[in-house]
Design a protein around this motif. Sequence first.
Motif: not given
Length: 115
Positions: A58-66, A70-86
């Motif tokens: 993801y880039n909104a002026g600076a790179d952010s890697w995550g 796909v879990q079931g019928n949902l898109y899920c993402s995790e963005w370190p240093p957070n460890t939970g999936w949204d």
Amino acid sequence: MKPEVFVIAMFATGLAPAVFAGEWQTLDGRQIEELLNDTRLTYEGAWQEFYQSGKTLYNAGADSWGYWRVQGNLYCSEWPPNTGWDCYAMTQRGDTVRFIDQKGNFSEGTVAELN
């Protein structure tokens, strides 16, 4: 070919969603994966790339890697240093996609060519 025969033929061949591009279509897990694998989405002032490896940039002026999956019928993402999936439901209308959270809030992106 009569117009009504053409429309019936389009439904039978699975081309109907293209005809009714004004309608938001709910995406299932397979469709989410097919849409996002090796794809770039653009947002207002930002962009995001989704790689088959499960990484996302993801880039909104600076790179952010995550990470994404796909879990079931949902898109899920995790963005370190957070460890939970949204996770989010996804809908699509033409080249525009929506990520919808459990409260109904959403963000929109536009499918663009991956560089």
